[in-house]
Design a protein around this motif. Structure first.
Motif, PDB file in Angstrom:
ATOM      1  N   ALA A  36     -44.064 -53.961 -33.468  1.00 55.71           N
ATOM      2  CA  ALA A  36     -44.974 -54.375 -32.404  1.00 55.71           C
ATOM      3  C   ALA A  36     -45.233 -53.199 -31.471  1.00 55.71           C
ATOM      4  CB  ALA A  36     -44.347 -55.522 -31.621  1.00 55.71           C
ATOM      5  N   VAL A  37     -46.414 -53.217 -30.877  1.00 56.12           N
ATOM      6  CA  VAL A  37     -46.710 -52.212 -29.860  1.00 56.12           C
ATOM      7  C   VAL A  37     -45.924 -52.578 -28.604  1.00 56.12           C
ATOM      8  CG1 VAL A  37     -48.509 -51.229 -28.386  1.00 56.12           C
ATOM      9  CG2 VAL A  37     -48.991 -51.710 -30.794  1.00 56.12           C
ATOM     10  N   GLU A  38     -45.188 -51.613 -28.090  1.00 54.05           N
ATOM     11  CA  GLU A  38     -44.343 -51.831 -26.906  1.00 54.05           C
ATOM     12  C   GLU A  38     -44.649 -50.792 -25.840  1.00 54.05           C
ATOM     13  OE1 GLU A  38     -40.256 -53.243 -29.252  1.00 54.05           O
ATOM     14  OE2 GLU A  38     -40.496 -51.166 -28.660  1.00 54.05           O
ATOM     15  N   LYS A  39     -44.246 -51.127 -24.620  1.00 54.35           N
ATOM     16  CA  LYS A  39     -44.232 -50.149 -23.534  1.00 54.35           C
ATOM     17  C   LYS A  39     -42.776 -49.872 -23.185  1.00 54.35           C
ATOM     18  CE  LYS A  39     -48.535 -51.313 -21.092  1.00 54.35           C
ATOM     19  NZ  LYS A  39     -49.031 -52.406 -21.921  1.00 54.35           N
ATOM     20  N   GLY A  57     -48.752 -51.153 -11.654  1.00 55.10           N
ATOM     21  CA  GLY A  57     -49.289 -51.418 -12.983  1.00 55.10           C
ATOM     22  C   GLY A  57     -49.498 -50.157 -13.799  1.00 55.10           C
ATOM     23  N   THR A  58     -49.957 -50.348 -15.022  1.00 59.37           N
ATOM     24  CA  THR A  58     -50.204 -49.228 -15.925  1.00 59.37           C
ATOM     25  C   THR A  58     -51.689 -49.193 -16.276  1.00 59.37           C
ATOM     26  OG1 THR A  58     -49.671 -50.627 -17.844  1.00 59.37           O
ATOM     27  CG2 THR A  58     -47.859 -49.378 -16.870  1.00 59.37           C
ATOM     28  N   VAL A  59     -52.091 -48.166 -17.031  1.00 57.17           N
ATOM     29  CA  VAL A  59     -53.511 -47.975 -17.349  1.00 57.17           C
ATOM     30  C   VAL A  59     -53.754 -48.282 -18.828  1.00 57.17           C
ATOM     31  CG1 VAL A  59     -55.411 -46.307 -17.368  1.00 57.17           C
ATOM     32  CG2 VAL A  59     -53.620 -46.145 -15.610  1.00 57.17           C
ATOM     33  N   ALA A  60     -54.610 -49.270 -19.077  1.00 57.90           N
ATOM     34  CA  ALA A  60     -54.931 -49.616 -20.472  1.00 57.90           C
ATOM     35  C   ALA A  60     -56.154 -48.816 -20.911  1.00 57.90           C
ATOM     36  CB  ALA A  60     -55.209 -51.113 -20.577  1.00 57.90           C
ATOM     37  N   TYR A  61     -56.040 -48.112 -22.032  1.00 54.47           N
ATOM     38  CA  TYR A  61     -57.194 -47.381 -22.565  1.00 54.47           C
ATOM     39  C   TYR A  61     -56.994 -47.125 -24.047  1.00 54.47           C
ATOM     40  CZ  TYR A  61     -54.224 -43.159 -22.197  1.00 54.47           C
ATOM     41  OH  TYR A  61     -53.202 -42.247 -22.321  1.00 54.47           O
ATOM     42  N   GLU A 117     -30.319 -47.748  -7.015  1.00 59.30           N
ATOM     43  CA  GLU A 117     -29.258 -48.751  -7.175  1.00 59.30           C
ATOM     44  C   GLU A 117     -29.733 -49.928  -8.031  1.00 59.30           C
ATOM     45  OE1 GLU A 117     -26.712 -47.839  -3.112  1.00 59.30           O
ATOM     46  OE2 GLU A 117     -28.175 -49.477  -3.113  1.00 59.30           O
ATOM     47  N   GLN A 118     -30.992 -50.314  -7.845  1.00 62.63           N
ATOM     48  CA  GLN A 118     -31.529 -51.400  -8.672  1.00 62.63           C
ATOM     49  C   GLN A 118     -31.692 -50.951 -10.123  1.00 62.63           C
ATOM     50  OE1 GLN A 118     -34.863 -53.959  -6.993  1.00 62.63           O
ATOM     51  NE2 GLN A 118     -34.771 -52.336  -5.468  1.00 62.63           N
ATOM     52  N   HIS A 119     -32.203 -49.728 -10.288  1.00 60.38           N
ATOM     53  CA  HIS A 119     -32.429 -49.205 -11.639  1.00 60.38           C
ATOM     54  C   HIS A 119     -31.128 -49.179 -12.447  1.00 60.38           C
ATOM     55  CE1 HIS A 119     -34.004 -46.759 -14.894  1.00 60.38           C
ATOM     56  NE2 HIS A 119     -32.986 -45.934 -14.729  1.00 60.38           N
ATOM     57  N   ALA A 149     -36.954 -52.601 -20.586  1.00 57.04           N
ATOM     58  CA  ALA A 149     -38.261 -51.972 -20.413  1.00 57.04           C
ATOM     59  C   ALA A 149     -39.120 -52.782 -19.445  1.00 57.04           C
ATOM     60  CB  ALA A 149     -38.956 -51.828 -21.767  1.00 57.04           C
ATOM     61  N   ALA A 150     -39.152 -54.094 -19.638  1.00 60.73           N
ATOM     62  CA  ALA A 150     -39.968 -54.945 -18.758  1.00 60.73           C
ATOM     63  C   ALA A 150     -39.459 -54.856 -17.317  1.00 60.73           C
ATOM     64  CB  ALA A 150     -39.927 -56.387 -19.245  1.00 60.73           C
ATOM     65  N   ARG A 151     -38.148 -54.905 -17.160  1.00 56.03           N
ATOM     66  CA  ARG A 151     -37.545 -54.843 -15.818  1.00 56.03           C
ATOM     67  C   ARG A 151     -37.831 -53.493 -15.160  1.00 56.03           C
ATOM     68  NH1 ARG A 151     -32.942 -53.486 -12.894  1.00 56.03           N
ATOM     69  NH2 ARG A 151     -32.156 -52.124 -14.540  1.00 56.03           N
ATOM     70  N   GLU A 152     -37.630 -52.411 -15.911  1.00 52.42           N
ATOM     71  CA  GLU A 152     -37.778 -51.066 -15.338  1.00 52.42           C
ATOM     72  C   GLU A 152     -39.242 -50.731 -15.054  1.00 52.42           C
ATOM     73  OE1 GLU A 152     -35.602 -48.585 -18.095  1.00 52.42           O
ATOM     74  OE2 GLU A 152     -33.690 -49.516 -17.546  1.00 52.42           O
ATOM     75  N   ILE A 153     -40.151 -51.142 -15.927  1.00 55.41           N
ATOM     76  CA  ILE A 153     -41.582 -50.883 -15.667  1.00 55.41           C
ATOM     77  C   ILE A 153     -42.010 -51.618 -14.397  1.00 55.41           C
ATOM     78  CG2 ILE A 153     -43.931 -51.270 -16.522  1.00 55.41           C
ATOM     79  CD1 ILE A 153     -42.737 -50.817 -19.401  1.00 55.41           C
ATOM     80  N   GLY A 154     -41.544 -52.845 -14.230  1.00 53.32           N
ATOM     81  CA  GLY A 154     -41.870 -53.604 -13.023  1.00 53.32           C
ATOM     82  C   GLY A 154     -41.311 -52.956 -11.765  1.00 53.32           C
ATOM     83  N   LEU A 155     -40.115 -52.400 -11.911  1.00 53.70           N
ATOM     84  CA  LEU A 155     -39.422 -51.770 -10.776  1.00 53.70           C
ATOM     85  C   LEU A 155     -40.104 -50.460 -10.352  1.00 53.70           C
ATOM     86  CD1 LEU A 155     -36.808 -52.546  -9.303  1.00 53.70           C
ATOM     87  CD2 LEU A 155     -35.529 -51.268 -11.042  1.00 53.70           C
ATOM     88  N   TRP A 156     -40.440 -49.631 -11.312  1.00 55.82           N
ATOM     89  CA  TRP A 156     -40.953 -48.283 -11.029  1.00 55.82           C
ATOM     90  C   TRP A 156     -42.471 -48.235 -10.924  1.00 55.82           C
ATOM     91  CZ3 TRP A 156     -37.861 -43.891 -10.312  1.00 55.82           C
ATOM     92  CH2 TRP A 156     -36.492 -44.075 -10.546  1.00 55.82           C
TER      93      TRP A 156
END
Ligand code: DAT
Ligand code: MG
Length: 149
Positions: free
Chosen positions: A2-5, A136-140, A48-50, A125-132
């Motif tokens: 699957a495609v992942e981030k 949001g990210t850029v879809a292209y 600390e959260q990371h 990945a989901a937790r860390e992307i949300g944290l940092w």
């Protein structure tokens, strides 16, 4: 498959040693797509959260002070199996044991300064992307995508 981030960061030692480009080059050449990136100082609360999963470990204080000591280059990479692929390119946690050819194997020496971070599971990945990247990210699309999958 699957495609992942995945969330990846060049840590302060990598930034100070001028390795942002080298690290990013390896992920890009592998075929992963940069969908977010920024250079930033890390607030203590974010550090600390990371690293919350390591809160009880003896090295937690060192980890937080290291990651907040100087800027990091944070990014989100996307692609087929991006989470495990990024971890494979990074190499084992301890650079003394990381295979040559991996980022940590080629550039690291000690476990405290191992150049790079990468999410270790879809949940992380989901937790860390949300944290940092709460922005949001850029879809292209990239024309090369059809030659990678
Ligand atoms: P990884 O970064 O490969 O996901 P981890 O999540 O187990 O590894 O640990 C997070 C970071 O903490 C790691 O990159 C370096 C540091 N670390 C891990 N184990 C350590 C230890 N025994 N002594 C000192 N630092 C350690
Ligand atoms: Mg980890």
């Amino acid at each position: 498959m699957a495609v992942e981030k995945t969330f990846v960061m060049v840590k302060p030692d990598g930034v100070q040693r001028g390795l942002i480009g080298e690290v990013l080059r390896r992920f890009e050449q592998k075929g992963l797509k940069v969908v977010a990136a920024k250079l930033m100082n890390v607030p203590k609360s974010l550090a600390e959260q990371h690293y919350a999963e390591h809160r009880e470990r003896p090295f937690f204080g060192e980890l937080v002070s290291f990651i907040t000591s100087s800027p990091v280059f944070a990014m989100v990479l996307e692609g087929e199996s991006a989470i495990s692929v990024a971890r494979t390119l990074m190499g084992k946690t301890n650079p003394a044991e990381s295979a040559p050819g991996t980022i940590r194997g080629d550039f690291g020496l000690t476990i405290g300064m191992n150049i790079v971070h990468g999410s270790d599971s879809p949940e992380s990945a989901a937790r860390e992307i949300g944290l940092w990247f709460s922005e949001g990210t850029v879809a292209y699309d990239k024309a090369v995508d059809v030659w990678l999958a």
